[in-house]
Each structure stands twice: as structure tokens, then as C-alpha cells.
Design an enzyme around this catalytic site. Structure first.
Site, short mmCIF file in Angstrom:
data_model
loop_
_atom_site.label_atom_id
_atom_site.label_comp_id
_atom_site.label_asym_id
_atom_site.label_seq_id
_atom_site.Cartn_x
_atom_site.Cartn_y
_atom_site.Cartn_z
N LEU A 88 9.49 -2.34 6.30
CA LEU A 88 9.70 -1.16 7.14
C LEU A 88 10.16 -1.63 8.51
O LEU A 88 9.56 -2.55 9.08
CB LEU A 88 8.37 -0.40 7.26
CG LEU A 88 8.36 0.86 8.11
CD1 LEU A 88 9.13 1.98 7.42
CD2 LEU A 88 6.91 1.32 8.34
N LYS A 116 -0.40 -5.73 -5.13
CA LYS A 116 0.87 -5.76 -4.37
C LYS A 116 0.70 -5.05 -3.02
O LYS A 116 1.19 -5.51 -1.99
CB LYS A 116 1.99 -5.08 -5.16
CG LYS A 116 2.54 -5.92 -6.29
CD LYS A 116 3.72 -5.21 -6.91
CE LYS A 116 4.32 -6.03 -8.03
NZ LYS A 116 5.32 -5.27 -8.80
N ALA A 139 -7.54 -2.30 7.84
CA ALA A 139 -8.72 -1.63 7.28
C ALA A 139 -9.19 -2.47 6.12
O ALA A 139 -8.70 -2.37 5.00
CB ALA A 139 -8.34 -0.22 6.81
N TYR A 170 -8.95 -5.26 -5.81
CA TYR A 170 -9.20 -4.69 -4.48
C TYR A 170 -9.93 -5.71 -3.60
O TYR A 170 -9.50 -6.00 -2.48
CB TYR A 170 -10.03 -3.41 -4.63
CG TYR A 170 -10.23 -2.66 -3.34
CD1 TYR A 170 -9.18 -2.03 -2.69
CD2 TYR A 170 -11.51 -2.54 -2.79
CE1 TYR A 170 -9.39 -1.32 -1.50
CE2 TYR A 170 -11.72 -1.83 -1.61
CZ TYR A 170 -10.65 -1.22 -0.98
OH TYR A 170 -10.86 -0.52 0.19
N GLN A 187 -0.84 -18.82 13.73
CA GLN A 187 0.41 -19.59 13.61
C GLN A 187 1.47 -19.05 14.55
O GLN A 187 1.85 -17.89 14.45
CB GLN A 187 0.90 -19.50 12.17
CG GLN A 187 2.09 -20.41 11.89
CD GLN A 187 2.38 -20.43 10.39
OE1 GLN A 187 1.47 -20.54 9.58
NE2 GLN A 187 3.63 -20.31 10.04
N ARG A 250 -15.48 8.54 -6.36
CA ARG A 250 -16.59 7.88 -5.67
C ARG A 250 -17.84 8.74 -5.78
O ARG A 250 -17.78 9.93 -6.06
CB ARG A 250 -16.24 7.61 -4.20
CG ARG A 250 -15.50 6.28 -4.06
CD ARG A 250 -15.12 5.99 -2.64
NE ARG A 250 -13.94 6.72 -2.26
CZ ARG A 250 -13.15 6.38 -1.24
NH1 ARG A 250 -13.43 5.32 -0.52
NH2 ARG A 250 -12.09 7.09 -0.95
#
Ligand code: UDP
Length: 428
Positions: A88, A116, A139, A170, A187, A250
Site C-alpha cells: 500500500l 499471510k 496489535a 495466529y 536495523q 468467541r
């Protein structure tokens, strides 16, 4: 005073929730990836109401347009349908990187996509942060601690994760995302020499507002940063509240929906496993079901009405007053982003309960006659989880203050309205 009253009146007649005025110097351009999701949309509300320019990027896998539709058309707001797995190019000052499915059923649904999103997606966002000199907040999650052998979990605990289990996509995805953050922080970027010539003084625009139009594309004049990327890492513990997806899976949303519909509350295993739940954000700007709270024209009753120092509701429109960093998850995220704490920080509520206790509490709050049904235990289910939040208290002055029952009542109200809405066939 007259000016304040005029501003207040204006806020109730305009079609958007009230937004503070910020001068150009204080107004930031902020990207929220996953900004149409459960946590992301509440964060977007706060950033918008605080007067910033917010770009939400979401692929709508678990996010929903209706979570942010009350901002569509606002001059400070932009919604982009984009998957962070693709690069992006955009010019921003801060990036809240929330994009990822977060409930076990949704992240296990397509483990490769989850991997991914958390690996390539995070690399793309760190690359963007490097190019434009933005600060990035990841997050992260309590799941980096896996099925913990240390209790409560402190930030210096390395975790206990099964790298090939069903949760690994996850857990390990977030663990490597954290690793990437610190690699980019430590770095020095290779772009410095490549682009040094484009800046007369050789200094990188590491802070402050930058010229528009370069979109952070590699090789653009803004693609210069002398330091590593500024990163912030929030390890978010179990969170609940309005805008959780009905099919989220959940435990809080499952139990509330089951209790409301008179179905058995499904406890996986014995119910002796523990969790500690924090409320997402004390803000009433959300559209529930088919109620009159049109997102385009929220009624005065849906808008924050007055200052509440404990809850940090935005006091009124355009007063310039700032909402203090305290209270619930979203305020914790904002406080961390704007702090100088680059190491990981736990954000959660340390009030621990067994899952069986949660089932009984929710049943009572709903006033439901539902049975409790014991199902087989979920594989690799963490047996205990509770955050140690000393660091957040000390470094950010943050702790959750919304009592569990109060938060649950708000969530119950939300899901009740959602069910009514579905019953009226207005939302599928
Ligand atoms: N759980 C449960 N019934 C449900 C959903 C979840 O007993 O319908 C349990 C689950 O096994 C876990 C806890 O509730 O022990 C929290 O699960 P959740 O999926 O909310 O989040 P997690 O903390 O596991 O990521």
C-alpha cells in the site's frame, strides 16, 4: 461560552458524530488497518472524534462497512477496500496495524491466509512505515504467551506455544509479526544512502507533517529515514463489546447470543479454564439493529453528551478538550502509540474468571433459562490467562475501569438489537 454553545448545537444538527478541531500542527494522518473490524472501528471513532485524518483499510473478511459507515463522506475520513497482503502506498504519520482475523474460528478458517496477513501484511506495513517515517503500532495478542506456564503473564515471559497446533497460524503469526517490528526498529534502513541526495540537509523527515502526493512509493522523496522504524507493540488480552461479529465464535458473543435465544450455553471442556475480559471502548456511537440510530444522522441520544472523567467520553464537539489516556482498550492503544514505550505492553483486564462462571454470569444478566451444555475441550486451549498490567499502569497511566457486568450489559443490549434487526429481515 456563546461560541461553545454554538459548537454544541452544531454538533447535534450535523450529520456526523462530533469531531474536535485540531490545528494542522496537531492533526495527524493516521492509517488503521482492519479499521472496519470490532476493535479497529472503535479506534477509528476515537481518532476521528479527536480530530485526526483517518484512513481505514480493510478487506472486509471479518470487518464490516456498517461499523464505520457513520463516517463515510466526512472530510477527515477515507475507507479503502484493500488487503494488507498487497503493498500500500499512502502518506501517513501513524499506522495502527490491526488487520487480522482474531477469533479462533475465523483465524482457523483459513490458516494460510491468517499467516499471510500477519507475516506479509506486517512486512508491507513496516515497509510503508519505513518509507514515510511513520510510527507503527502492532496489535499483538496475549496468544503470544500460548498456554502459559507463568501466571499472570508479564511482558518478559517468552510464552509456551505449540508451533504446529491449530492455533499456531495466529499465535506464531503474531509472534513473528513482533519479531519483524523489532528487526525494523533495530536495523538502519538501506534506503538512507539511496535517497540522501534528495534532501539538502541529509536529514530524514522522521516526524512532523510531510508533503502530500508521494504516497510512500519506494524511491519517492519521502522514502528517507535515518533511524529504524518507531514501533509500539500492544499485547491485547480478551476483549468484548458492541460490534463483535454475530458469528465471531468467541465465548462472550456465543454465550450472549445463546442466552438471548434460549439455546444451551456451550462450554468447551470442564469450564475450569480461565480468561479475563476487558471492555473495548466506552463510546455509544454504533448502529444497533434497526433502531433509529442512523449512522448518517445519529440522534442526540446516541452521541456522547457530557464529560465523564472516569469513562473519558469525548465531552463535546470542537471544544479542543482532550480525552485522557485511561479507561478501556482503545484508550490504551492510543496512549501506547503516543508514548515513548517501544517494548511490548499488555493491555487487558486482570479480573480473572472461569469460563463456567462467565456462562452463569451471562445467563443471569440476560435472565435466560438456557441450560449449560458441556462439549469436548478445544485443542491446545490455554488453561489460564490473566494479564499482569503493572507496566501499562506505570508507563502509560492506563488501566481498565469499566466493570465487567456494566460492559456485559452493554454488549447484551447490542446483541439484543442485532437479533431484532435480523428478525425484521433488514440485515443478513
Ligand atoms: N469457549 C467456550 N464456549 C464457546 C466459545 C469458547 O467454552 O462457545 C471457551 C474456549 O474454549 C476458551 C474460552 O472460552 O477456553 C475463550 O475462548 P475464545 O474463543 O473467546 O478466545 P480465546 O481466549 O481462546 O482466544
Amino acid at each position: 461560552l456563546r461560541e461553545k454553545i454554538r459548537d454544541l448545537e452544531k454538533s447535534f444538527t450535523q450529520k456526523y458524530p462530533p469531531v474536535k478541531f485540531l490545528s494542522e500542527k496537531d492533526r495527524k494522518r493516521i492509517l488503521v488497518t482492519g479499521g472496519a473490524g470490532f476493535v479497529g472501528s472503535h479506534l477509528t471513532d476515537k481518532l476521528m472524534m479527536d480530530g485526526h485524518e483517518v484512513t481505514v483499510v480493510d478487506n472486509f473478511f471479518t470487518g464490516r462497512k456498517r461499523n464505520v459507515e457513520h463516517w463515510i463522506g466526512h472530510e477527515n475520513f477515507e475507507l479503502i477496500n484493500h488487503d494488507v497482503v498487497e503493498p500500500l502506498y499512502i502518506e501517513v504519520d501513524q499506522i495502527y496495524h490491526l488487520a487480522s482475523p482474531a477469533s479462533p474460528p475465523s483465524y482457523m478458517y483459513n490458516p494460510i491466509k491468517t499467516l499471510k496477513t500477519n507475516t506479509i501484511g506486517t512486512l508491507n506495513m513496516l515497509g510503508l512505515a519505513k518509507r514515510v517515517g511513520a510510527r507503527l503500532l502492532l496489535a499483538s495478542t496475549s496468544e503470544v504467551y500460548g498456554d502459559p506456564e507463568v501466571h499472570p503473564q508479564t511482558e518478559d515471559y517468552w510464552g509456551h506455544v505449540n508451533p504446529i497446533g491449530p492455533r499456531a497460524c495466529y499465535d506464531e503469526g503474531k509472534r513473528v509479526a513482533e519479531t519483524m517490528c523489532y528487526a525494523y526498529m533495530k536495523q538502519p534502513p538501506d534506503l538512507i544512502t539511496e535517497n540522501r541526495a534528495s534532501h539538502q540537509d541529509g536529514k530524514a523527515p522522521v516526524s512532523g507533517r510531510k508533503s502530500r502526493g508521494t504516497c510512500g512509493a519506494p524511491g519517492s522523496p519521502s522514502s528517507v529515514l535515518q533511524e529504524g522504524v518507531e514501533v509500539r507493540v500492544a499485547r491485547i488480552f480478551n476483549t468484548f463489546g458492541p460490534r463483535m461479529h454475530m458469528n465471531d465464535g468467541r465465548v462472550v458473543s456465543n454465550f450472549i447470543l445463546q442466552a438471548l435465544q434460549g439455546e444451551p450455553l456451550t462450554v468447551y471442556g470442564s469450564g475450569s479454564q480461565t480468561r479475563a475480559f476487558q471492555y473495548v471502548r466506552t463510546s455509544e456511537i454504533y448502529k444497533v439493529g434497526n433502531s433509529a440510530l442512523s449512522p448518517a444522522q445519529p440522534s442526540a441520544s446516541t452521541l456522547p453528551q457530557k464529560a465523564d472523567p472516569r469513562r473519558h467520553i469525548i465531552p463535546s464537539a470542537n471544544t479542543g478538550a482532550s480525552s485522557a489516556p485511561s479507561s478501556d482498550l482503545v484508550n490504551g492503544l492510543v496512549a501506547l502509540m503516543n508514548s515513548n514505550v517501544s517494548s511490548p505492553v499488555n493491555l487487558g483486564n486482570p479480573e480473572e474468571h472461569t469460563i463456567l462462571e462467565f456462562a452463569e454470569l451471562i445467563k443471569n444478566l440476560v435472565g435466560s433459562g438456557s441450560e449449560i451444555q458441556f462439549l469436548s475441550e478445544a485443542q491446545d486451549d490455554p488453561q489460564k490467562r490473566k494479564p499482569d498490567i503493572k507496566k501499562a499502569k506505570l508507563m502509560l497511566g492506563w488501566e481498565p475501569v469499566v466493570p465487567l457486568e456494566e460492559g456485559l450489559n452493554k454488549a447484551i443490549h447490542y446483541f439484543r438489537k442485532e437479533l431484532e434487526y435480523q428478525a425484521n429481515n433488514q440485515y443478513i
